[in-house]
Design a protein around this motif. Structure first.
Motif, PDB file in Angstrom:
ATOM      1  N   GLU A  85     -12.701  70.958  84.120  1.00 35.32           N
ATOM      2  CA  GLU A  85     -11.761  70.267  83.234  1.00 35.32           C
ATOM      3  C   GLU A  85     -10.383  70.917  83.281  1.00 35.32           C
ATOM      4  O   GLU A  85      -9.357  70.226  83.264  1.00 35.32           O
ATOM      5  N   VAL A  88      -8.697  69.815  86.635  1.00 33.12           N
ATOM      6  CA  VAL A  88      -8.231  68.429  86.636  1.00 33.12           C
ATOM      7  C   VAL A  88      -7.024  68.256  85.718  1.00 33.12           C
ATOM      8  O   VAL A  88      -6.020  67.623  86.078  1.00 33.12           O
ATOM      9  N   LEU A 171     -16.193  68.886  92.940  1.00 34.88           N
ATOM     10  CA  LEU A 171     -16.197  67.688  92.104  1.00 34.88           C
ATOM     11  C   LEU A 171     -14.877  67.588  91.346  1.00 34.88           C
ATOM     12  O   LEU A 171     -14.280  66.514  91.241  1.00 34.88           O
ATOM     13  N   ALA A 172     -14.406  68.718  90.823  1.00 33.63           N
ATOM     14  CA  ALA A 172     -13.121  68.719  90.121  1.00 33.63           C
ATOM     15  C   ALA A 172     -12.005  68.267  91.062  1.00 33.63           C
ATOM     16  O   ALA A 172     -11.147  67.451  90.683  1.00 33.63           O
ATOM     17  N   SER A 174     -12.237  66.333  93.566  1.00 31.68           N
ATOM     18  CA  SER A 174     -12.335  64.896  93.825  1.00 31.68           C
ATOM     19  C   SER A 174     -11.666  64.100  92.713  1.00 31.68           C
ATOM     20  O   SER A 174     -11.075  63.041  92.946  1.00 31.68           O
ATOM     21  N   TYR A 175     -11.727  64.620  91.477  1.00 33.19           N
ATOM     22  CA  TYR A 175     -11.039  63.965  90.355  1.00 33.19           C
ATOM     23  C   TYR A 175      -9.528  64.150  90.447  1.00 33.19           C
ATOM     24  O   TYR A 175      -8.767  63.310  89.976  1.00 33.19           O
ATOM     25  N   PRO A 179      -8.798  60.084  90.379  1.00 33.11           N
ATOM     26  CA  PRO A 179      -9.310  60.159  89.005  1.00 33.11           C
ATOM     27  C   PRO A 179     -10.426  59.152  88.753  1.00 33.11           C
ATOM     28  O   PRO A 179     -10.403  58.033  89.272  1.00 33.11           O
ATOM     29  N   GLY A 180     -11.410  59.558  87.962  1.00 37.40           N
ATOM     30  CA  GLY A 180     -12.546  58.696  87.675  1.00 37.40           C
ATOM     31  C   GLY A 180     -12.218  57.622  86.658  1.00 37.40           C
ATOM     32  O   GLY A 180     -11.143  57.600  86.046  1.00 37.40           O
ATOM     33  N   GLU A 183     -13.987  57.275  80.257  1.00 39.59           N
ATOM     34  CA  GLU A 183     -15.231  57.068  79.518  1.00 39.59           C
ATOM     35  C   GLU A 183     -15.168  55.829  78.639  1.00 39.59           C
ATOM     36  O   GLU A 183     -16.157  55.106  78.493  1.00 39.59           O
ATOM     37  N   GLY A 187     -16.900  54.709  82.299  1.00 36.98           N
ATOM     38  CA  GLY A 187     -17.129  55.775  83.265  1.00 36.98           C
ATOM     39  C   GLY A 187     -17.988  56.875  82.666  1.00 36.98           C
ATOM     40  O   GLY A 187     -18.037  57.046  81.446  1.00 36.98           O
ATOM     41  N   LEU A 190     -16.195  63.381  83.359  1.00 41.09           N
ATOM     42  CA  LEU A 190     -16.350  64.516  84.262  1.00 41.09           C
ATOM     43  C   LEU A 190     -17.502  65.422  83.842  1.00 41.09           C
ATOM     44  O   LEU A 190     -18.313  65.836  84.669  1.00 41.09           O
TER      45      LEU A 190
END
Length: 210
Positions: A85, A88, A171-172, A174-175, A179-180, A183, A187, A190
Motif C-alpha cells: 500500500e 502504490v 503485485l504492488a 503491477s498496481y 491501477p486496479g 473496491e 474490485g 489490493l
C-alpha cells in the motif's frame, strides 16, 4: 531547519512540480533556497549532479518508508500489505518514485546517468559521491524491498521466504503500472488480492503467511 543541501533539493523538487526538468534553471533553484548559484554548484557540481541527488534522495526516502511500513502491523501478511500500500500510494503521488520503480522516465523528469568515476572521486560531499554513483534500477529497488521485508519478518519470528516477499512487491508494482478496479466498483482491493495470493484470509488479523 534544513541544511543548505536539503534546502536546495527541496527548491529543486518544488520547481520540478511546476516545470519539466529541462526548464528548471539553476539560478532559480538557488534563489528559491536563499543561496548563491555558486553555492549550488559547489554542492552538486552541475545540474546533472543536482538531478542525481534528487533521484537518490527519492530512492532513499522510499526505502525508509518501506521500513516504517514493515513495523505497522504485527502479522506477516499485514506487514507485506502495508509495504504494498505504501508503494502504490507513494508512486501515485511522486512522479520521480514512479519512474524509479518502473524505469519509465518521460520528458518532464530528470533521468541522470551515473557520473564518471573521476568526477565521483572529486565530489566534495559524501552524499554527492553516493548520488553520483547513480540511482538504483527498478530491479535493484525490488531486491532491496524484498530483503528488507524478509529481514523484518524474520526478526518478528517468521520467514515466509524470498519468493513470498518478492510476490508482494511485484503485485504492488503491477498496481503502480495498471491501477486496479476500485473496491467501490466491485474490485477486490489490493489488500484482499494480496492476502488471497499469499493464502491468508483478509478477515484474520493474526494470520501468518502459509
Amino acid at each position: 531547519m534544513p541544511t543548505t543541501r536539503e534546502a536546495l533539493l527541496n527548491a529543486a523538487q518544488e520547481a520540478l512540480a511546476l516545470l519539466p526538468w529541462p526548464a528548471v534553471r539553476m539560478v532559480d533553484v538557488a534563489s528559491a533556497a536563499g543561496v548563491s548559484r555558486q553555492t549550488l554548484y559547489n554542492e552538486f557540481g552541475s545540474k546533472e549532479g543536482l538531478a542525481r541527488a534528487l533521484v537518490r534522495r527519492e530512492a532513499d526516502a522510499y526505502l525508509r518508508g518501506v521500513e516504517r511500513a514493515l513495523a505497522v502491523r504485527s502479522d506477516a501478511a499485514g506487514r507485506l500489505v502495508s509495504v504494498a500500500e505504501w508503494t502504490v500510494g507513494q508512486a501515485a503521488a511522486r512522479p520521480l518514485l514512479r519512474a524509479l520503480l518502473t524505469g519509465c522516465w518521460g520528458d518532464r523528469l530528470p533521468a541522470p546517468r551515473p557520473a564518471p568515476v573521476r568526477s565521483r572521486v572529486l565530489a566534495g560531499a559524501p552524499a554527492q559521491r553516493r548520488a553520483d554513483a547513480g540511482a538504483p534500477a527498478p530491479g535493484e529497488l525490488l531486491a532491496a524491498v524484498r530483503e528488507r521485508s524478509r529481514a523484518a519478518l524474520a526478526r518478528a519470528g517468521g520467514d515466509p521466504g524470498a519468493e513470498v516477499c518478492e510476490l508482494a512487491v511485484r503485485l504492488a508494482l503491477s498496481y503502480v503500472v495498471a491501477p486496479g478496479v476500485p473496491e467501490e466498483s466491485g474490485g477486490p482491493g489490493l489488500e484482499a488480492l494480496l492476502r488471497g495470493l499469499l493464502g491468508v484470509s483478509a478477515t484474520s488479523p493474526t494470520a501468518e503467511v502459509r
